[in-house]
Each structure stands twice: as structure tokens, then as C-alpha cells.
Write an enzyme that holds these catalytic residues in place. Structure first.
Site, short mmCIF file in Angstrom:
data_model
loop_
_atom_site.label_atom_id
_atom_site.label_comp_id
_atom_site.label_asym_id
_atom_site.label_seq_id
_atom_site.Cartn_x
_atom_site.Cartn_y
_atom_site.Cartn_z
N ASP A 25 0.48 -1.44 0.01
CA ASP A 25 -0.03 0.39 0.30
C ASP A 25 0.77 1.66 0.61
O ASP A 25 0.75 1.75 0.87
CB ASP A 25 -0.98 -0.12 1.20
CG ASP A 25 -2.19 0.90 1.17
OD1 ASP A 25 -2.45 1.69 0.71
OD2 ASP A 25 -2.66 1.32 1.83
N HIS A 27 0.04 -0.24 6.29
CA HIS A 27 -0.42 1.32 7.43
C HIS A 27 0.36 0.93 9.18
O HIS A 27 0.25 1.30 9.52
CB HIS A 27 -1.86 2.01 7.59
CG HIS A 27 -2.70 1.84 6.65
ND1 HIS A 27 -4.10 2.01 6.69
CD2 HIS A 27 -2.50 1.94 5.51
CE1 HIS A 27 -4.53 2.58 5.81
NE2 HIS A 27 -3.05 2.17 4.75
N GLU A 73 -3.00 10.23 -1.02
CA GLU A 73 -4.27 9.61 -0.61
C GLU A 73 -4.60 8.74 0.95
O GLU A 73 -6.01 9.34 1.17
CB GLU A 73 -3.91 8.68 -1.06
CG GLU A 73 -5.08 7.33 -1.77
CD GLU A 73 -5.51 6.73 -0.69
OE1 GLU A 73 -6.67 5.92 -1.06
OE2 GLU A 73 -4.53 5.67 0.37
N GLU A 74 -3.51 8.86 1.42
CA GLU A 74 -3.64 8.63 3.15
C GLU A 74 -3.82 9.58 4.08
O GLU A 74 -4.79 9.37 4.86
CB GLU A 74 -2.41 7.88 3.63
CG GLU A 74 -2.16 6.65 2.83
CD GLU A 74 -2.87 5.47 2.88
OE1 GLU A 74 -3.47 5.75 3.65
OE2 GLU A 74 -2.36 4.65 2.24
#
Ligand code: BES
Ligand code: ZN
Length: 375
Positions: free
Chosen positions: A205, A343, A239-240
Site C-alpha cells: 500500500d 499502514h 491519498e492516505e
């Protein structure tokens, strides 16, 4: 006040839009004051950037009942979310580029994807407000810049964001016949673990999505392919932090009236957590384009596929869908069986044995998508 580019105040507030039904699923302490604006569906709140980590954490804990949020630099931009999003224009999809697609498919190489994931995940993190997040974007700009050498139809641009320093990266392959029609392929460049400067290799990710995007570009170039329509390959910042990079880029495109005929979002491609090969996110995406992608798989690739709902705007496809552009996200697993290491500091390439077998499928699909859509 919009930020002055180049002079970024890191504690500048952000305006966040949230589905009202979702507010109930979150920690009440996050929403202590009344919304600044609302309609029946959506409410707008003001946050300090340092509070966004808790907002995202709360979202993950709530999982299925998870709310999504979109973050903006200004209240005006957030207020746009009170409007009903435009319906994407219906368009016809056809498959007739079999010869070209089958010629290009064997050029997709796992080692090349591994190498890109390795480079991107070697940064301490790619946090959108941190120095290494900026470095990773610059590195990609250089790499993609090298692809433009000897190709006057290819150009690379750093898309600057007013509120944070990490830049989105855009490689444009100009269409030879209908350059004004645009296909967008890409995924987010940033990574996060908690907030701030924590180690966040983000191998899956989303180094894996950027690596797949990179592989599609490389193969199209190696195969001497020239699109009839323009293809824009993108690596989105932030994006996060509430889809902020893709939010800015898609808003700029909408404002300029850019005709985006399709958007393919690549976010998490290398962890095979479920039985089938590829799963399409079915909410906040285009049902027609998802069906077209399924057909591409059946025709050219023979992989198994399914779909699932995120239940909220879980990735950059949502920014494009909200502007009325047809967007899709082919994902590595179902939502429940997604990579448990994301994450966190343990989202490394080692988790997939240093391999990119699963990502390879997404690069092959993206390649077929590019050739069949940019014709
Ligand atoms: N790649 C994830 C989205 C994701 C994770 C989709 C797991 C499906 C399964 C993305 O980078 C992310 O973390 N998104 C945030 C939402 C965003 C608006 C901050 C999320 O899902 O919490
Ligand atoms: Zn992601």
C-alpha cells in the site's frame, strides 16, 4: 485562505466532508463541534491536520461500517461535496485490439515490478508532509522523466499541491489521433503508518500500485506503442490523508473540462489474500467500466475475478467518480481478507517473499485496458 504554494503552513486546517451516517460510527470526541455546513447526506467539519490520523484510525477500527472522508484545503472546495455528483456519461466499450494486446503482454516482467517496489519501499516513509515523502516523489519524477528521452510525445510533470509539499507525478503519452480524449491510469504514491515520521515502507500500500503503473508505461514504450487517445499515468500524493492528491488533480481536470474517458486506479496489488485473482471495488466506481475490465480478463488473461464494496470512498477512484468520470479499482483481495500489514512498518516486500507474482496480473490487465481504451 488558500495556501501560498511554496510556503506551506503544516498546521493549516483542512475541511473534511463525511457521510452523516458514518459520523455515528466514529469517536464522538472527533466531532465535538457542530458541522460548518450540511445537507441530508453529507456534513462538513474543520480539522487540524494532526487530527486526521485519529480520523483514519477510527475508520479502520470500524471496518465495514467504516466511514470515508475527503479532505480539502478550503471550505469552498469542501462545500462542493454537498452537491449531487454528476452521472458519468454512458459510453460504448469494445474489444478489438487482440493482436496488439497479445504482442505486448509477454513484455510484462515480474522482476521489473519487484525492482520498482524495492526502490519505493526503501524510503523510511512516503508521508505526504515529510521530507522522504517529497524525495520519493522526486525520484519518480526523475525515473519517468528518463522515459521521455527521444519521445517528443511523452512529457512528465510534477503536479504541485497548495497545502502540502509532496507532488503528484503525471506522465503524459499524447494521443496521435484524438489527443483531447484522455485515459488515466495510476495510484497513490504516499504511505502512512499512524501519522508523522513513523517507518512506513508501504510496499503493498501502495508501492505495488505505482510499480504496476510504471510497468505498464515501460511495456508500452518497449513495444513501440503509440496511443490514438492520450494516456496520463499518475502517482498521487496524499491519498492516505483523505484522497487529497487525486482530489486536487481531478478537480483541476474537471475545471479545465478535460475529457477523461476512463480512470483505472491501482491501489494494493501484491498480496493474494483471497481465492480469486482480482476483485473490483463496486461502490464509487463505474459499473460499466468494471464490466469491461471483467471482459478484458476473460478475453485476454483467464484470471478469476469478483467484486466487493468498500462502503466508503476507500481510494483515489472516489475522487474521479465524484467528478463524473468513470473510474475502477481492481484490488488484490476481498475487503475482509486484505493485507493485514498495511499502514504499519511491516508492510514490506519480504511479506510476499520478495516476489510480485500477484502484481503481475494487474500490470497485464492495465496494459490490456490501456490498449483497448486509448484506440
Ligand atoms: N489502500 C487503502 C484502501 C483499502 C484498504 C482498500 C484495504 C481496501 C482494503 C487506502 O490507501 C486507504 O488506506 N484508504 C483509507 C481511506 C482514505 C480516504 C484515507 C482507508 O481505507 O481508511
Ligand atoms: Zn492505499
Amino acid at each position: 485562505m488558500p495556501a501560498v504554494p511554496g510556503r506551506v503552513d503544516l498546521e493549516q486546517p483542512v475541511w473534511v466532508s463525511v457521510e452523516k451516517g458514518d459520523v455515528a460510527a466514529l469517536d464522538e470526541a472527533l466531532f465535538k463541534s457542530a458541522p460548518l455546513a450540511q445537507n441530508q447526506r453529507v456534513a462538513i467539519y474543520k480539522f487540524a491536520p494532526s487530527e486526521l490520523g485519529r480520523l483514519a484510525d477510527g475508520m479502520h477500527r470500524a471496518m465495514r461500517r467504516a466511514p470515508g472522508f475527503f479532505a480539502y484545503d478550503t471550505l469552498e472546495a469542501a462545500l462542493e461535496d454537498l452537491k449531487t455528483p454528476p452521472e458519468p456519461q454512458a459510453r460504448a466499450y469494445s474489444l478489438d485490439q487482440g493482436v496488439r494486446v497479445r504482442e505486448l503482454l509477454p513484455l510484462v516482467k515480474e522482476e521489473s515490478i519487484v525492482s520498482a517496489i524495492t526502490s519505493l519501499s526503501s524510503y523510511r516513509n512516503r508521508y505526504y508532509r515529510g521530507a522522504t515523502g517529497v524525495d520519493a516523489s522526486k525520484w519518480l519524477q526523475q525515473l519517468w522523466g528518463s522515459y521521455a528521452e527521444g519521445r517528443p510525445d511523452i512529457s512528465v510533470e510534477a503536479f504541485k499541491h497548495a497545502a502540502f509539499q509532496q507532488e503528484s507525478v503525471i506522465l503524459t503519452m499524447r494521443g496521435a489521433a484524438e489527443p483531447e480524449k484522455v485515459i488515466v491510469i495510476g495510484g497513490h504514491l504516499d504511505s502512512i503508518a499512524g501519522s508523522g515520521d513513523n517507518p512506513a515502507p508501504g510496499a503493498d500500500d501502495n508501492a505495488s500500485g505505482v510499480a504496476v503503473t510504471n510497468e505498464i508505461i515501460k511495456v508500452l514504450i518497449a513495444g513501440g506503442y503509440r496511443p490514438a487517445k492520450t494516456i496520463k499515468f499518475m502517482a498521487f500524493a496524499a491519498e492516505e490523508a483523505g484522497l487529497r492528491g487525486s482530489g486536487d488533480v481531478s478537480a483541476a481536470f474537471q475545471k479545465e473540462g478535460v475529457k477523461v474517458e476512463g480512470m483505472l486506479n491501482l491501489d494494493m496489488t501484491n498480496y493474494k489474500g483471497s481465492e480469486k485473482d482480482i476483485y473490483f471495488v463496486s461502490d464509487n466506481t463505474s459499473a460499466d467500466q468494471n464490466a469491461f475490465l471483467g471482459k478484458l480478463i476473460d478475453t485476454y488473461l483467464g484470471y478469476t475475478w469478483g467484486s466487493f464494496k468498500c462502503g466508503y470512498g476507500c481510494s483515489d477512484h472516489a475522487s474521479w467518480s465524484k467528478k463524473g468520470y468513470p473510474a475502477s479499482t481492481p484490488f488484490e483481495s476481498t475487503y475482509e481478507q486484505c493485507n493485514p500489514y498495511i499502514h504499519k512498518a511491516v508492510d514490506t516486500l519480504a511479506q510476499t517473499g520478495g516476489r510480485a507474482e500477484h502484481s503481475l496480473k494487474f500490470a497485464r490487465l492495465g496494459l490490456a485496458y490501456a490498449v483497448e481504451l486509448a484506440k
